[in-house]
Scaffold this motif. Structure first.
Motif, mmCIF file in Angstrom:
data_model
loop_
_atom_site.group_PDB
_atom_site.id
_atom_site.type_symbol
_atom_site.label_atom_id
_atom_site.label_comp_id
_atom_site.label_asym_id
_atom_site.label_seq_id
_atom_site.Cartn_x
_atom_site.Cartn_y
_atom_site.Cartn_z
ATOM 1 N N ASN A 1 0.825 -1.207 0.000
ATOM 2 C CA ASN A 1 0.000 0.000 0.000
ATOM 3 C C ASN A 1 0.858 1.256 0.000
ATOM 4 O OD1 ASN A 1 -2.439 -1.390 -0.074
ATOM 5 N ND2 ASN A 1 -2.587 -1.494 2.153
ATOM 6 N N LYS A 2 1.916 1.275 0.816
ATOM 7 C CA LYS A 2 2.827 2.424 0.841
ATOM 8 C C LYS A 2 3.535 2.582 -0.501
ATOM 9 C CE LYS A 2 6.769 4.457 3.260
ATOM 10 N NZ LYS A 2 7.137 5.186 2.085
ATOM 11 N N PHE A 3 3.968 1.485 -1.068
ATOM 12 C CA PHE A 3 4.623 1.501 -2.381
ATOM 13 C C PHE A 3 3.717 2.148 -3.424
ATOM 14 C CE2 PHE A 3 5.258 -0.461 -6.541
ATOM 15 C CZ PHE A 3 6.619 -0.298 -6.745
ATOM 16 N N ARG A 4 2.442 1.741 -3.438
ATOM 17 C CA ARG A 4 1.493 2.274 -4.411
ATOM 18 C C ARG A 4 1.244 3.770 -4.199
ATOM 19 N NH1 ARG A 4 -2.135 -1.572 -6.968
ATOM 20 N NH2 ARG A 4 -0.784 -3.261 -7.639
ATOM 21 N N ILE A 5 1.097 4.180 -2.958
ATOM 22 C CA ILE A 5 0.894 5.606 -2.659
ATOM 23 C C ILE A 5 2.110 6.411 -3.110
ATOM 24 C CG2 ILE A 5 0.731 7.289 -0.768
ATOM 25 C CD1 ILE A 5 -1.044 5.113 0.671
ATOM 26 N N ASP A 6 3.311 5.912 -2.773
ATOM 27 C CA ASP A 6 4.539 6.600 -3.195
ATOM 28 C C ASP A 6 4.655 6.653 -4.710
ATOM 29 O OD1 ASP A 6 5.167 6.934 -0.522
ATOM 30 O OD2 ASP A 6 6.696 5.345 -0.484
ATOM 31 N N MET A 7 4.284 5.565 -5.376
ATOM 32 C CA MET A 7 4.340 5.512 -6.837
ATOM 33 C C MET A 7 3.430 6.584 -7.438
ATOM 34 S SD MET A 7 3.336 2.349 -9.397
ATOM 35 C CE MET A 7 1.635 2.391 -8.852
ATOM 36 N N LYS A 8 2.218 6.677 -6.927
ATOM 37 C CA LYS A 8 1.266 7.670 -7.425
ATOM 38 C C LYS A 8 1.765 9.091 -7.175
ATOM 39 C CE LYS A 8 -2.697 4.671 -6.806
ATOM 40 N NZ LYS A 8 -3.924 4.422 -6.063
ATOM 41 N N ASN A 9 2.238 9.343 -5.961
ATOM 42 C CA ASN A 9 2.739 10.681 -5.634
ATOM 43 C C ASN A 9 3.935 11.063 -6.494
ATOM 44 O OD1 ASN A 9 0.756 11.100 -3.709
ATOM 45 N ND2 ASN A 9 2.026 10.361 -2.020
ATOM 46 N N PHE B 1 4.627 9.922 -9.488
ATOM 47 C CA PHE B 1 4.151 10.129 -10.856
ATOM 48 C C PHE B 1 3.561 11.527 -11.016
ATOM 49 C CE2 PHE B 1 1.215 10.018 -14.377
ATOM 50 C CZ PHE B 1 1.922 9.336 -15.349
ATOM 51 N N ILE B 2 2.712 11.910 -10.069
ATOM 52 C CA ILE B 2 2.097 13.242 -10.125
ATOM 53 C C ILE B 2 3.156 14.321 -10.022
ATOM 54 C CG2 ILE B 2 0.593 14.832 -8.859
ATOM 55 C CD1 ILE B 2 -1.158 12.314 -8.216
ATOM 56 N N LYS B 3 4.115 14.135 -9.130
ATOM 57 C CA LYS B 3 5.197 15.108 -8.945
ATOM 58 C C LYS B 3 5.986 15.286 -10.236
ATOM 59 C CE LYS B 3 9.320 15.873 -6.135
ATOM 60 N NZ LYS B 3 10.173 15.294 -5.084
ATOM 61 N N GLU B 4 6.265 14.192 -10.933
ATOM 62 C CA GLU B 4 7.078 14.245 -12.158
ATOM 63 C C GLU B 4 6.277 14.669 -13.383
ATOM 64 O OE1 GLU B 4 8.916 10.419 -12.567
ATOM 65 O OE2 GLU B 4 9.936 10.579 -10.629
ATOM 66 N N ASN B 5 4.976 14.443 -13.384
ATOM 67 C CA ASN B 5 4.194 14.647 -14.597
ATOM 68 C C ASN B 5 2.977 15.546 -14.446
ATOM 69 O OD1 ASN B 5 5.662 12.592 -16.295
ATOM 70 N ND2 ASN B 5 4.983 11.301 -14.618
ATOM 71 N N GLY B 6 2.661 15.950 -13.244
ATOM 72 C CA GLY B 6 1.417 16.658 -12.979
ATOM 73 C C GLY B 6 1.322 18.066 -13.514
ATOM 74 N N GLU B 7 2.435 18.666 -13.871
ATOM 75 C CA GLU B 7 2.436 20.051 -14.349
ATOM 76 C C GLU B 7 2.349 20.136 -15.867
ATOM 77 O OE1 GLU B 7 2.323 22.697 -12.253
ATOM 78 O OE2 GLU B 7 2.198 21.179 -10.663
#
Length: 159
Positions: A139-147, A149-155
Motif C-alpha cells: 500500500n505504501k509503495f502504491r501511494i509513493d508511486m502515485k505521488n 508520478f504526479i510530482k514528475e508529470n502533474g504540471e
C-alpha cells in the motif's frame, strides 16, 4: 525462504534479476536456481521438493524458446507458479505462448516478456494475502508511486 526463482540458463540471469530486485525491495526472502527442465530434470524435481520442505510459497520461473520450465514446475507442485517469458527467438512470443497456453488444471500465471519485476510483484501480492505487514508495504509503495508520478508529470509537459 518464501519464493524460489528458477531459470534454465545462466544467460537469463540479467532478465531474472528484476524479480530478485523486487523481492529485495519488499524484504521477501528468496533463493534463485539455474536448473533446466530439459538438461537436468531430476535435479529440478529434487530441488523443487527441497524448496517446498523449506516452506517456499511461490515459484517464479523464467524461460525462453520452448519455455517448458514454468509448466514442468507447475506439473510437480501445487504452489503458485509465475512464468516469465524470456526474449529469444521470435522476440519472445514463442516463450510467451508456451507459458500462457498451459493445459486445463495446471495453471501458470504469466507476466510480460522479460518482465520479471512484475513476477516479483505478483509474488509479493500473493504472499500479502496472509501477511498484513507485507500488505502495508505494498500500500505504501502504491501511494509513493502515485505521488512520484504526479510530482514528475502533474504540471504538464513541453513537446
Amino acid at each position: 525462504m518464501k519464493v524460489a526463482i528458477f531459470f534454465g540458463s545462466k544467460s537469463d540471469t540479467d532478465v531474472m534479476r528484476g524479480a530478485a530486485n523486487c523481492l529485495k525491495e519488499f524484504g521477501v526472502d528468496f533463493k534463485a536456481y539455474i536448473l533446466s527442465a530439459h538438461r537436468v530434470p531430476e535435479k529440478l524435481s529434487e530441488t523443487l521438493k527441497e524448496v517446498e520442505e523449506k516452506g517456499c510459497e511461490v515459484v517464479i520461473a523464467g524461460a525462453g524458446l520452448a519455455a517448458h520450465l514454468p509448466g514442468v514446475i507447475a506439473s510437480q507442485t501445487t504452489m503458485p507458479v509465475i512464468g516469465v517469458p524470456i526474449k529469444g527467438a521470435v522476440e519472445g512470443l514463442d516463450a510467451l505462448f508456451s507459458i500462457v497456453q498451459m493445459p486445463k488444471s495446471i495453471p501458470v500465471a504469466t507476466v510480460g516478456i522479460n518482465n520479471s519485476y512484475n513476477a516479483g510483484m505478483l509474488a509479493v501480492q500473493m504472499l500479502a494475502i496472509k501477511d498484513t505487514e507485507l500488505r502495508e508495504k505494498i500500500n505504501k509503495f502504491r501511494i509513493d508511486m502515485k505521488n512520484n508520478f504526479i510530482k514528475e508529470n502533474g504540471e504538464g509537459v513541453d513537446l
